[in-house]
Motif scaffolding. Structure first.
Motif, PDB file in Angstrom:
ATOM      1  N   GLU A 226       3.163 -12.005  -4.252  1.00 54.80           N
ATOM      2  CA  GLU A 226       3.806 -10.751  -3.850  1.00 54.80           C
ATOM      3  C   GLU A 226       3.786 -10.544  -2.334  1.00 54.80           C
ATOM      4  O   GLU A 226       3.831  -9.403  -1.861  1.00 54.80           O
ATOM      5  CB  GLU A 226       3.142  -9.542  -4.531  1.00 54.80           C
ATOM      6  CG  GLU A 226       3.258  -9.507  -6.038  1.00 54.80           C
ATOM      7  CD  GLU A 226       4.625  -9.039  -6.507  1.00 54.80           C
ATOM      8  OE1 GLU A 226       5.540  -8.921  -5.679  1.00 54.80           O
ATOM      9  OE2 GLU A 226       4.772  -8.789  -7.708  1.00 54.80           O
ATOM     10  N   VAL A 227       3.713 -11.624  -1.560  1.00 53.10           N
ATOM     11  CA  VAL A 227       3.585 -11.472  -0.108  1.00 53.10           C
ATOM     12  C   VAL A 227       4.764 -10.728   0.512  1.00 53.10           C
ATOM     13  O   VAL A 227       4.557  -9.798   1.307  1.00 53.10           O
ATOM     14  CB  VAL A 227       3.384 -12.854   0.564  1.00 53.10           C
ATOM     15  CG1 VAL A 227       3.433 -12.729   2.084  1.00 53.10           C
ATOM     16  CG2 VAL A 227       2.067 -13.459   0.122  1.00 53.10           C
ATOM     17  N   PRO A 228       6.029 -11.056   0.173  1.00 53.63           N
ATOM     18  CA  PRO A 228       7.143 -10.294   0.771  1.00 53.63           C
ATOM     19  C   PRO A 228       7.090  -8.807   0.425  1.00 53.63           C
ATOM     20  O   PRO A 228       7.284  -7.953   1.301  1.00 53.63           O
ATOM     21  CB  PRO A 228       8.382 -10.967   0.172  1.00 53.63           C
ATOM     22  CG  PRO A 228       7.934 -12.329  -0.227  1.00 53.63           C
ATOM     23  CD  PRO A 228       6.522 -12.171  -0.662  1.00 53.63           C
ATOM     24  N   ALA A 229       6.799  -8.492  -0.839  1.00 49.24           N
ATOM     25  CA  ALA A 229       6.741  -7.085  -1.249  1.00 49.24           C
ATOM     26  C   ALA A 229       5.628  -6.345  -0.531  1.00 49.24           C
ATOM     27  O   ALA A 229       5.793  -5.201  -0.081  1.00 49.24           O
ATOM     28  CB  ALA A 229       6.553  -6.979  -2.764  1.00 49.24           C
ATOM     29  N   ALA A 231       4.384  -7.108   2.390  1.00 47.74           N
ATOM     30  CA  ALA A 231       4.701  -7.011   3.821  1.00 47.74           C
ATOM     31  C   ALA A 231       5.659  -5.865   4.098  1.00 47.74           C
ATOM     32  O   ALA A 231       5.406  -5.039   4.986  1.00 47.74           O
ATOM     33  CB  ALA A 231       5.293  -8.333   4.302  1.00 47.74           C
ATOM     34  N   TRP A 232       6.773  -5.801   3.347  1.00 48.32           N
ATOM     35  CA  TRP A 232       7.726  -4.737   3.667  1.00 48.32           C
ATOM     36  C   TRP A 232       7.231  -3.365   3.213  1.00 48.32           C
ATOM     37  O   TRP A 232       7.548  -2.346   3.829  1.00 48.32           O
ATOM     38  CB  TRP A 232       9.128  -5.028   3.155  1.00 48.32           C
ATOM     39  CG  TRP A 232       9.360  -5.209   1.686  1.00 48.32           C
ATOM     40  CD1 TRP A 232       9.602  -6.367   1.034  1.00 48.32           C
ATOM     41  CD2 TRP A 232       9.432  -4.179   0.683  1.00 48.32           C
ATOM     42  NE1 TRP A 232       9.805  -6.146  -0.303  1.00 48.32           N
ATOM     43  CE2 TRP A 232       9.721  -4.810  -0.543  1.00 48.32           C
ATOM     44  CE3 TRP A 232       9.307  -2.791   0.710  1.00 48.32           C
ATOM     45  CZ2 TRP A 232       9.856  -4.106  -1.751  1.00 48.32           C
ATOM     46  CZ3 TRP A 232       9.435  -2.074  -0.477  1.00 48.32           C
ATOM     47  CH2 TRP A 232       9.707  -2.736  -1.688  1.00 48.32           C
ATOM     48  N   ASN A 233       6.410  -3.316   2.159  1.00 48.83           N
ATOM     49  CA  ASN A 233       5.844  -2.035   1.750  1.00 48.83           C
ATOM     50  C   ASN A 233       4.917  -1.494   2.830  1.00 48.83           C
ATOM     51  O   ASN A 233       4.962  -0.297   3.163  1.00 48.83           O
ATOM     52  CB  ASN A 233       5.097  -2.190   0.423  1.00 48.83           C
ATOM     53  CG  ASN A 233       4.686  -0.854  -0.168  1.00 48.83           C
ATOM     54  OD1 ASN A 233       3.676  -0.286   0.227  1.00 48.83           O
ATOM     55  ND2 ASN A 233       5.471  -0.357  -1.113  1.00 48.83           N
ATOM     56  N   CYS A 234       4.092  -2.375   3.404  1.00 56.02           N
ATOM     57  CA  CYS A 234       3.193  -1.949   4.488  1.00 56.02           C
ATOM     58  C   CYS A 234       3.975  -1.512   5.728  1.00 56.02           C
ATOM     59  O   CYS A 234       3.622  -0.522   6.372  1.00 56.02           O
ATOM     60  CB  CYS A 234       2.236  -3.082   4.849  1.00 56.02           C
ATOM     61  SG  CYS A 234       0.981  -3.411   3.594  1.00 56.02           S
ATOM     62  N   ALA A 235       5.034  -2.250   6.052  1.00 52.72           N
ATOM     63  CA  ALA A 235       5.841  -1.880   7.222  1.00 52.72           C
ATOM     64  C   ALA A 235       6.482  -0.510   7.032  1.00 52.72           C
ATOM     65  O   ALA A 235       6.516   0.307   7.963  1.00 52.72           O
ATOM     66  CB  ALA A 235       6.916  -2.944   7.463  1.00 52.72           C
ATOM     67  N   LEU A 236       6.974  -0.255   5.826  1.00 48.34           N
ATOM     68  CA  LEU A 236       7.603   1.042   5.574  1.00 48.34           C
ATOM     69  C   LEU A 236       6.584   2.175   5.642  1.00 48.34           C
ATOM     70  O   LEU A 236       6.829   3.223   6.239  1.00 48.34           O
ATOM     71  CB  LEU A 236       8.291   1.033   4.212  1.00 48.34           C
ATOM     72  CG  LEU A 236       9.572   0.199   4.110  1.00 48.34           C
ATOM     73  CD1 LEU A 236      10.082   0.166   2.673  1.00 48.34           C
ATOM     74  CD2 LEU A 236      10.651   0.751   5.036  1.00 48.34           C
ATOM     75  N   ALA A 289      -3.018  -2.843  -6.240  1.00 46.78           N
ATOM     76  CA  ALA A 289      -4.276  -3.203  -5.580  1.00 46.78           C
ATOM     77  C   ALA A 289      -4.017  -3.949  -4.276  1.00 46.78           C
ATOM     78  O   ALA A 289      -4.702  -3.724  -3.271  1.00 46.78           O
ATOM     79  CB  ALA A 289      -5.128  -4.055  -6.520  1.00 46.78           C
ATOM     80  N   GLY A 290      -3.018  -4.834  -4.276  1.00 42.96           N
ATOM     81  CA  GLY A 290      -2.677  -5.554  -3.053  1.00 42.96           C
ATOM     82  C   GLY A 290      -2.159  -4.634  -1.969  1.00 42.96           C
ATOM     83  O   GLY A 290      -2.504  -4.780  -0.788  1.00 42.96           O
ATOM     84  N   ILE A 291      -1.321  -3.669  -2.352  1.00 39.18           N
ATOM     85  CA  ILE A 291      -0.779  -2.708  -1.392  1.00 39.18           C
ATOM     86  C   ILE A 291      -1.910  -1.889  -0.757  1.00 39.18           C
ATOM     87  O   ILE A 291      -1.963  -1.712   0.465  1.00 39.18           O
ATOM     88  CB  ILE A 291       0.241  -1.784  -2.083  1.00 39.18           C
ATOM     89  CG1 ILE A 291       1.534  -2.550  -2.391  1.00 39.18           C
ATOM     90  CG2 ILE A 291       0.546  -0.560  -1.222  1.00 39.18           C
ATOM     91  CD1 ILE A 291       2.529  -1.770  -3.246  1.00 39.18           C
ATOM     92  N   ILE A 292      -2.810  -1.381  -1.593  1.00 36.84           N
ATOM     93  CA  ILE A 292      -3.923  -0.564  -1.084  1.00 36.84           C
ATOM     94  C   ILE A 292      -4.769  -1.373  -0.104  1.00 36.84           C
ATOM     95  O   ILE A 292      -5.113  -0.898   0.992  1.00 36.84           O
ATOM     96  CB  ILE A 292      -4.795  -0.061  -2.250  1.00 36.84           C
ATOM     97  CG1 ILE A 292      -4.017   0.934  -3.112  1.00 36.84           C
ATOM     98  CG2 ILE A 292      -6.080   0.586  -1.725  1.00 36.84           C
ATOM     99  CD1 ILE A 292      -4.681   1.239  -4.445  1.00 36.84           C
ATOM    100  N   THR A 293      -5.099  -2.593  -0.487  1.00 34.91           N
ATOM    101  CA  THR A 293      -5.970  -3.430   0.348  1.00 34.91           C
ATOM    102  C   THR A 293      -5.312  -3.766   1.679  1.00 34.91           C
ATOM    103  O   THR A 293      -5.911  -3.574   2.752  1.00 34.91           O
ATOM    104  CB  THR A 293      -6.331  -4.724  -0.401  1.00 34.91           C
ATOM    105  OG1 THR A 293      -7.052  -4.385  -1.592  1.00 34.91           O
ATOM    106  CG2 THR A 293      -7.192  -5.633   0.470  1.00 34.91           C
ATOM    107  N   LEU A 294      -4.078  -4.265   1.648  1.00 38.13           N
ATOM    108  CA  LEU A 294      -3.430  -4.695   2.885  1.00 38.13           C
ATOM    109  C   LEU A 294      -3.131  -3.510   3.796  1.00 38.13           C
ATOM    110  O   LEU A 294      -3.329  -3.591   5.020  1.00 38.13           O
ATOM    111  CB  LEU A 294      -2.148  -5.467   2.569  1.00 38.13           C
ATOM    112  CG  LEU A 294      -1.472  -6.142   3.770  1.00 38.13           C
ATOM    113  CD1 LEU A 294      -2.440  -7.096   4.465  1.00 38.13           C
ATOM    114  CD2 LEU A 294      -0.212  -6.884   3.345  1.00 38.13           C
ATOM    115  N   GLN A 295      -2.659  -2.398   3.233  1.00 39.62           N
ATOM    116  CA  GLN A 295      -2.387  -1.224   4.065  1.00 39.62           C
ATOM    117  C   GLN A 295      -3.659  -0.733   4.753  1.00 39.62           C
ATOM    118  O   GLN A 295      -3.635  -0.375   5.938  1.00 39.62           O
ATOM    119  CB  GLN A 295      -1.773  -0.100   3.223  1.00 39.62           C
ATOM    120  CG  GLN A 295      -0.317  -0.301   2.878  1.00 39.62           C
ATOM    121  CD  GLN A 295       0.306   0.955   2.304  1.00 39.62           C
ATOM    122  OE1 GLN A 295      -0.248   2.047   2.394  1.00 39.62           O
ATOM    123  NE2 GLN A 295       1.477   0.807   1.705  1.00 39.62           N
ATOM    124  N   THR A 296      -4.760  -0.693   4.021  1.00 33.82           N
ATOM    125  CA  THR A 296      -6.014  -0.209   4.606  1.00 33.82           C
ATOM    126  C   THR A 296      -6.467  -1.118   5.742  1.00 33.82           C
ATOM    127  O   THR A 296      -6.923  -0.647   6.793  1.00 33.82           O
ATOM    128  CB  THR A 296      -7.108  -0.115   3.531  1.00 33.82           C
ATOM    129  OG1 THR A 296      -6.653   0.723   2.463  1.00 33.82           O
ATOM    130  CG2 THR A 296      -8.385   0.477   4.102  1.00 33.82           C
TER     131      THR A 296
END
Length: 312
Positions: A226-229, A231-236, A289-296
């Motif tokens: 899910e790397v592309p998802a 990445a762009w979720n964090c950027a947004l 879980a990936g979104i929470i971790t990378l965004q933080t």
């Protein structure tokens, strides 16, 4: 319309305000990895904070906040305009990209929800008690709204009754604390007999424990795939949403502190509790879980950048 003023905050001041917060997050991650004080501690600590300590902070902030503050109507307009634009864009993307509800729910929470522990800790460091009072007013507007959006996003495909939509919101201790604090404020009773001291003691414990729990909840192993998802979720979330908030603040001519707090809330990484809601309602918990971790992790740098842009 109030005149917008400049908020001059040096980079060193921002660094001094933010690094202790992220040090606590890293500390929480390391403590859990080292299995100290034990695996059973962290779920219990999260529940204690979510149901007792953090609601005490919100209640006390709203119980003493000036609810007749002339900033409240314009803050409400700014909050709902910013969230409304973000929500409309998400609905359009879902229609075009045909996301299932499980995926749409995780993506939506990644873009719309925010880490209240980190937000209030940062606002307290930068703006003191006046900032916390204004932040509590904003939370009273934002928390119910983003929770409704999150529940709807996760259940959009299978449909949900009005009761099913409102029940998770009505049972949310943060929302209940905001409502109770506002009602207590309007009653004119005041915090007397040492009750203000009691609430302050509970509130002081909330933010450091909350940040430790945020670190303990990080799941770096969920970043695989899910790397592309991601990445762009964090950027947004970390860049586009604060840019939207800044545009709204300037459109409405918000004063400096109000603008800074609005942008900060829109720049925060998503809430760790989004993972729990996603699992309960059958969403894509791996993606969440990936979104929470990378965004933080990325927020340590993005918050400094965003706040510096606002301050300048």
């Amino acid at each position: 319309m109030p005149a917008r003023t400049r908020l001059d905050v040096p980079v060193l001041t921002l660094l001094q305000a933010l690094w202790p917060l992220f040090a606590l997050i890293v500390g929480g991650y390391l403590l859990r990895r080292w299995d100290f004080p034990g695996e059973a501690f962290w779920p219990a600590a999260e529940r204690l904070n979510y149901f007792i300590l953090f609601p005490a902070l919100l209640f006390s902030s709203l119980a003493t906040a000036p609810l007749d503050n002339p900033a409240l109507p314009r803050l409400a307009v700014a909050v709902f305009l910013g969230l409304g634009i973000g929500w409309a864009a998400l609905l359009l993307a879902r229609r075009l990209l045909h996301w299932p509800a499980a995926r749409f729910g995780a993506i939506s929470q990644g873009i719309l929800r925010f880490n209240t522990y980190l937000g209030l800790a940062a606002i307290g460091s930068l703006h003191g008690q006046d900032g916390l009072a204004m932040a509590a007013l904003m939370l009273a507007l934002m928390v119910p709204t983003v929770n409704l959006m999150s529940v709807w996003a996760l259940t959009a495909e299978r449909g949900v009754s009005l009761r099913g939509l409102l029940l998770p919101v009505a049972k949310n201790p943060l929302i209940l604390a905001c409502v109770a604090g506002a009602l207590f404020n309007l009653s004119g009773l005041g915090l007397v007999g040492g009750s203000d001291r009691l609430l302050n003691l509970l509130a002081v414990a909330s933010l450091p424990l909350g940040l430790l729990c945020v670190g303990a909840a990080l799941r770096p192993q969920e970043l695989a795939g899910e790397v592309p998802a991601l990445a762009w979720n964090c950027a947004l979330r970390l860049l586009a949403m604060p840019a939207l908030a800044l545009a709204v603040a300037r459109l409405l001519g918000l004063p400096a502190m109000e603008s800074a707090i609005l942008v900060l809330f829109f720049a925060l990484p998503t809430a760790p509790t989004a993972y729990v809601l996603t699992r309960q309602l059958g969403g894509d918990s791996h993606l969440m879980a990936g979104i929470i971790t990378l965004q933080t992790l990325l927020a340590a740098g993005s918050l400094l950048l965003v706040l510096r842009v606002v301050a300048g």
